[in-house]
Design a protein around this motif. Structure first.
Motif, PDB file in Angstrom:
ATOM      1  N   ILE A  73       0.804  -0.897  -0.009  1.00 41.98           N
ATOM      2  CA  ILE A  73      -0.106   0.089  -0.260  1.00 41.98           C
ATOM      3  C   ILE A  73       0.855   1.073  -0.085  1.00 41.98           C
ATOM      4  CG2 ILE A  73      -1.746   1.381   1.230  1.00 41.98           C
ATOM      5  CD1 ILE A  73      -2.833  -1.416   2.719  1.00 41.98           C
ATOM      6  N   GLY A  74       1.818   1.081   1.061  1.00 38.68           N
ATOM      7  CA  GLY A  74       3.175   2.191   0.656  1.00 38.68           C
ATOM      8  C   GLY A  74       2.885   3.104  -0.450  1.00 38.68           C
ATOM      9  N   MET A  75       3.845   1.687  -1.154  1.00 39.68           N
ATOM     10  CA  MET A  75       4.682   2.010  -2.816  1.00 39.68           C
ATOM     11  C   MET A  75       3.667   2.753  -4.005  1.00 39.68           C
ATOM     12  SD  MET A  75       7.307   1.424  -3.880  1.00 39.68           S
ATOM     13  CE  MET A  75       7.997   0.600  -2.245  1.00 39.68           C
ATOM     14  N   ILE A  76       2.633   1.870  -3.387  1.00 43.36           N
ATOM     15  CA  ILE A  76       1.184   2.074  -4.275  1.00 43.36           C
ATOM     16  C   ILE A  76       1.463   4.391  -3.375  1.00 43.36           C
ATOM     17  CG2 ILE A  76      -1.104   2.467  -5.295  1.00 43.36           C
ATOM     18  CD1 ILE A  76      -1.213  -0.035  -4.217  1.00 43.36           C
ATOM     19  N   LEU A  77       1.012   4.908  -2.437  1.00 48.82           N
ATOM     20  CA  LEU A  77       1.508   6.167  -2.613  1.00 48.82           C
ATOM     21  C   LEU A  77       2.763   6.818  -3.075  1.00 48.82           C
ATOM     22  CD1 LEU A  77      -0.555   6.014   1.554  1.00 48.82           C
ATOM     23  CD2 LEU A  77      -1.259   6.280  -0.693  1.00 48.82           C
ATOM     24  N   PHE A  78       3.414   5.968  -2.408  1.00 49.28           N
ATOM     25  CA  PHE A  78       4.483   6.316  -3.547  1.00 49.28           C
ATOM     26  C   PHE A  78       5.259   7.305  -4.838  1.00 49.28           C
ATOM     27  CE2 PHE A  78       9.301   5.775  -5.457  1.00 49.28           C
ATOM     28  CZ  PHE A  78       9.959   6.294  -4.731  1.00 49.28           C
ATOM     29  N   ILE A  79       4.333   6.060  -5.451  1.00 55.44           N
ATOM     30  CA  ILE A  79       4.592   6.285  -6.892  1.00 55.44           C
ATOM     31  C   ILE A  79       3.301   7.712  -7.431  1.00 55.44           C
ATOM     32  CG2 ILE A  79       3.484   4.983  -8.843  1.00 55.44           C
ATOM     33  CD1 ILE A  79       4.464   2.021  -7.698  1.00 55.44           C
ATOM     34  N   VAL A  80       2.184   7.379  -6.651  1.00 50.60           N
ATOM     35  CA  VAL A  80       1.180   8.784  -6.908  1.00 50.60           C
ATOM     36  C   VAL A  80       2.077   9.765  -6.279  1.00 50.60           C
ATOM     37  CG1 VAL A  80      -0.394   9.798  -5.857  1.00 50.60           C
ATOM     38  CG2 VAL A  80      -0.958   7.480  -6.352  1.00 50.60           C
ATOM     39  N   GLY A  81       2.815   9.906  -5.458  1.00 50.54           N
ATOM     40  CA  GLY A  81       3.116  10.763  -4.768  1.00 50.54           C
ATOM     41  C   GLY A  81       4.561  11.689  -5.363  1.00 50.54           C
ATOM     42  N   SER A  82       4.803  10.470  -6.562  1.00 49.29           N
ATOM     43  CA  SER A  82       6.503  10.726  -7.579  1.00 49.29           C
ATOM     44  C   SER A  82       5.743  11.467  -8.409  1.00 49.29           C
ATOM     45  CB  SER A  82       7.007   9.750  -7.369  1.00 49.29           C
ATOM     46  OG  SER A  82       7.557   9.045  -5.974  1.00 49.29           O
ATOM     47  N   ALA A  83       4.830  11.309  -8.797  1.00 43.00           N
ATOM     48  CA  ALA A  83       3.737  11.420 -10.230  1.00 43.00           C
ATOM     49  C   ALA A  83       3.901  13.063  -9.558  1.00 43.00           C
ATOM     50  CB  ALA A  83       2.699  10.713 -11.217  1.00 43.00           C
ATOM     51  N   GLY A  84       3.125  12.909  -8.344  1.00 44.01           N
ATOM     52  CA  GLY A  84       3.013  14.532  -8.692  1.00 44.01           C
ATOM     53  C   GLY A  84       3.753  16.010  -8.439  1.00 44.01           C
ATOM     54  N   CYS A  85       5.244  15.001  -8.049  1.00 39.26           N
ATOM     55  CA  CYS A  85       5.894  15.896  -8.008  1.00 39.26           C
ATOM     56  C   CYS A  85       6.337  16.276  -9.016  1.00 39.26           C
ATOM     57  CB  CYS A  85       7.298  15.358  -6.939  1.00 39.26           C
ATOM     58  SG  CYS A  85       7.043  14.719  -5.212  1.00 39.26           S
ATOM     59  N   ALA A  86       6.505  15.338 -10.045  1.00 43.03           N
ATOM     60  CA  ALA A  86       7.040  15.437 -12.111  1.00 43.03           C
ATOM     61  C   ALA A  86       6.021  16.561 -11.695  1.00 43.03           C
ATOM     62  CB  ALA A  86       6.626  14.657 -12.323  1.00 43.03           C
TER      63      ALA A  86
ATOM     64  N   TRP B 195       9.517  10.897 -12.307  1.00 42.27           N
ATOM     65  CA  TRP B 195       9.238  10.479 -13.388  1.00 42.27           C
ATOM     66  C   TRP B 195      10.394   9.291 -13.419  1.00 42.27           C
ATOM     67  CZ3 TRP B 195       4.296  10.305 -14.089  1.00 42.27           C
ATOM     68  CH2 TRP B 195       3.668  12.031 -14.631  1.00 42.27           C
ATOM     69  N   LEU B 196      11.821   8.996 -12.876  1.00 43.17           N
ATOM     70  CA  LEU B 196      12.250   8.064 -12.486  1.00 43.17           C
ATOM     71  C   LEU B 196      11.847   6.947 -11.153  1.00 43.17           C
ATOM     72  CD1 LEU B 196      14.717   6.530 -13.413  1.00 43.17           C
ATOM     73  CD2 LEU B 196      16.391   8.005 -12.424  1.00 43.17           C
ATOM     74  N   LEU B 197      10.996   7.728 -10.639  1.00 41.09           N
ATOM     75  CA  LEU B 197      11.047   7.724  -9.346  1.00 41.09           C
ATOM     76  C   LEU B 197      10.139   6.925  -9.260  1.00 41.09           C
ATOM     77  CD1 LEU B 197      12.004  10.489  -6.651  1.00 41.09           C
ATOM     78  CD2 LEU B 197      13.344   8.412  -7.304  1.00 41.09           C
ATOM     79  N   VAL B 198       8.733   7.009 -10.605  1.00 47.11           N
ATOM     80  CA  VAL B 198       7.989   6.741 -10.600  1.00 47.11           C
ATOM     81  C   VAL B 198       8.171   4.886 -11.051  1.00 47.11           C
ATOM     82  CG1 VAL B 198       6.022   6.318 -11.939  1.00 47.11           C
ATOM     83  CG2 VAL B 198       6.510   8.527 -11.195  1.00 47.11           C
ATOM     84  N   ALA B 199       9.184   5.635 -11.853  1.00 43.67           N
ATOM     85  CA  ALA B 199       9.430   4.074 -12.714  1.00 43.67           C
ATOM     86  C   ALA B 199      10.681   2.634 -12.311  1.00 43.67           C
ATOM     87  CB  ALA B 199      10.090   4.512 -13.606  1.00 43.67           C
ATOM     88  N   VAL B 200      11.182   3.777 -10.577  1.00 49.88           N
ATOM     89  CA  VAL B 200      12.086   3.237  -9.462  1.00 49.88           C
ATOM     90  C   VAL B 200      10.523   2.335  -8.210  1.00 49.88           C
ATOM     91  CG1 VAL B 200      13.128   3.329  -7.538  1.00 49.88           C
ATOM     92  CG2 VAL B 200      13.460   3.612  -9.520  1.00 49.88           C
ATOM     93  N   GLY B 201       9.453   2.650  -7.988  1.00 49.86           N
ATOM     94  CA  GLY B 201       8.999   1.986  -7.067  1.00 49.86           C
ATOM     95  C   GLY B 201       7.986   0.962  -7.613  1.00 49.86           C
ATOM     96  N   LEU B 202       7.577   1.107  -9.510  1.00 50.08           N
ATOM     97  CA  LEU B 202       6.981   0.328 -10.042  1.00 50.08           C
ATOM     98  C   LEU B 202       7.562  -1.198 -10.073  1.00 50.08           C
ATOM     99  CD1 LEU B 202       4.969   2.113 -12.840  1.00 50.08           C
ATOM    100  CD2 LEU B 202       3.905   1.230 -11.313  1.00 50.08           C
ATOM    101  N   VAL B 203       8.966  -0.739 -10.103  1.00 47.22           N
ATOM    102  CA  VAL B 203       9.726  -2.482 -10.189  1.00 47.22           C
ATOM    103  C   VAL B 203       9.913  -2.986  -8.758  1.00 47.22           C
ATOM    104  CG1 VAL B 203      11.930  -3.041 -10.844  1.00 47.22           C
ATOM    105  CG2 VAL B 203      10.912  -1.424 -12.099  1.00 47.22           C
ATOM    106  N   THR B 204       9.906  -2.161  -7.829  1.00 45.00           N
ATOM    107  CA  THR B 204       9.841  -2.319  -6.667  1.00 45.00           C
ATOM    108  C   THR B 204       8.259  -3.016  -6.045  1.00 45.00           C
ATOM    109  OG1 THR B 204      11.311  -0.580  -6.178  1.00 45.00           O
ATOM    110  CG2 THR B 204      10.531  -1.500  -4.143  1.00 45.00           C
ATOM    111  N   LEU B 205       7.119  -2.679  -6.349  1.00 45.69           N
ATOM    112  CA  LEU B 205       6.312  -3.009  -6.057  1.00 45.69           C
ATOM    113  C   LEU B 205       6.248  -4.218  -6.692  1.00 45.69           C
ATOM    114  CD1 LEU B 205       3.451  -2.601  -5.269  1.00 45.69           C
ATOM    115  CD2 LEU B 205       2.612  -1.904  -7.289  1.00 45.69           C
TER     116      LEU B 205
END
Length: 396
Positions: A82-95, A170-180
């Protein structure tokens, strides 16, 4: 399971835990070289950009207090996912942010997600190991995760040479998806028979009982003040190095990565000698050094003695003390109350990132275009770390 198969399984688990623990560094260090550019793009001064770090720390601090008890009740893997999904959304928001206020808010959400990974990775270590073995494993993880701040600023600087600062997020979004995706190869380490059965609302009462334990407060204080100094370093060095001493952004990462080299070396020392000398003794030695080095940073920042090198050297040595302090403080606290490892890990993490909020915010509020705010903050937190080690933690 054969010995070789078990060793491969342990190595893979250690690899995933290392990645999870690296999220705190990955989320911040990679965009440090872009901070001056982001300030111009978001139409804010350096102090405003530094508050994006403070916003991240607020989310990281408060989020841990939620994820820890939740994992003691539901297990480790589901809250991390669940936390990883929030991380991905937050990273996209920063971008996608167009002003510093929205950037701060998205950074806070990003942090709430990232802290689940870091907090529960520590709890998983305590699920699997105890005593000096836990301290050795924690130090090994920190050696591996030190690669993140070692490479992060350099990767961020490289991205800036070929793309924009938004591409970093956007790179952080990709890292989050891979880690998930990789998360589902990690075994659940808290079986249902060991989980807290009380309603979640009552589980939070555990924090009140933990906060009445002087030894636990000592470990939390040592690690907390250390991280206050670390995040003062994170927030202050981009402007001290790039703006004041005119270091090119692509070379900033090389200077920043010196601290990670020191952390890895100190953690290797800790892994080798913690069983012989004890984790508390090594932690106190690191805290004493942090106090002395914090004062040294303040002196060189105020006087300008030695120029850039005069600032870099004591900063490098201060950050290196992390290798003797962090793993031993966390392990000491977790060993006190292994039955609620998630809550203890969350409380220790909240103390670290809570003082990190103060450290980064203090540098931002005192910002005057010189390295002095950085030096003063490092001295304050170094002395606090030393005093907690001497006064509150056991001497045996």
């Amino acid at each position: 399971m054969s010995t070789a198969t078990a060793q491969r399984h342990d190595l893979w688990t250690l690899t995933i835990l290392s990645l999870l623990m690296a999220f705190a560094s990955i989320s911040t260090d990679i965009y440090l070289p872009a901070m001056p550019i982001m300030g111009a793009a978001l139409h804010t001064a350096s102090g405003g950009v530094e508050l994006t770090i403070s916003g991240y720390l607020v989310g990281f601090c408060l989020g841990q207090l939620f994820w820890g008890p939740l994992s003691d009740r539901l297990g480790r893997r589901l809250p991390i996912a669940i936390g990883m999904i929030l991380f991905i959304v937050g990273s996209a928001g920063c971008a996608l942010s167009n002003n510093v206020e929205s950037m701060i808010a998205w950074r806070a959400l990003q942090a709430v997600g990232a802290c689940a990974s870091v907090t529960l990775a520590r709890a998983i270590v305590r699920d699997l190991y105890a005593g000096s073995r836990a301290a050795q494993t924690m130090s090994t993880l920190m050696i591996v995760t030190a690669i993140a701040p070692l490479l992060g600023p350099s990767v961020g600087g490289l991205i800036l040479q070929f793309a924009g600062w938004r591409d970093i997020f956007w790179l952080l979004v990709a890292v989050g998806l891979v880690t998930l995706g990789l998360l589902y190869t990690l075994p659940e380490t808290l079986p249902a028979t060991r989980r807290i059965r009380e309603p979640l609302s009552r589980v939070f009462v555990t924090y009140g009982a933990l906060l009445r334990q002087p030894r636990l407060l000592g470990y939390a204080g040592v690690g907390g003040f250390l991280y206050g100094g670390i995040f003062a370093y994170v927030a202050g060095t981009p402007f001290a190095y790039i703006s004041y001493y005119h270091v090119p952004p692509q070379y900033y990462g090389l200077l920043f990565s010196l601290g990670s080299v020191g952390i890895m070396a100190a953690n290797l020392f800790n892994v080798r000698f913690v069983a012989r000398w004890g984790s508390d003794r090594l932690m106190r030695a690191g805290a004493l050094a942090a106090g002395i080095l914090g004062i040294s940073v303040a002196i060189t920042a105020a006087s300008g003695w030695g120029g850039l090198a005069g600032l870099v050297i004591p900063l490098f040595l201060f950050i290196s003390c992390t290798g003797l302090i962090a793993a031993n403080a966390i392990t000491g606290a977790l060993n006190l109350f292994p039955e609620v490892a998630g809550s203890v890990s969350a409380l220790i993490g909240a103390s670290q990132f809570g003082t990190g909020i103060l450290g980064s915010a203090l540098v931002g509020m005192l910002s005057n275009g010189t390295p002095w705010p950085l030096g003063a903050s490092m001295a304050f937190f170094g002395l606090g770390c030393m005093l907690c080690a001497v006064l509150l933690t056991p001497s045996h």
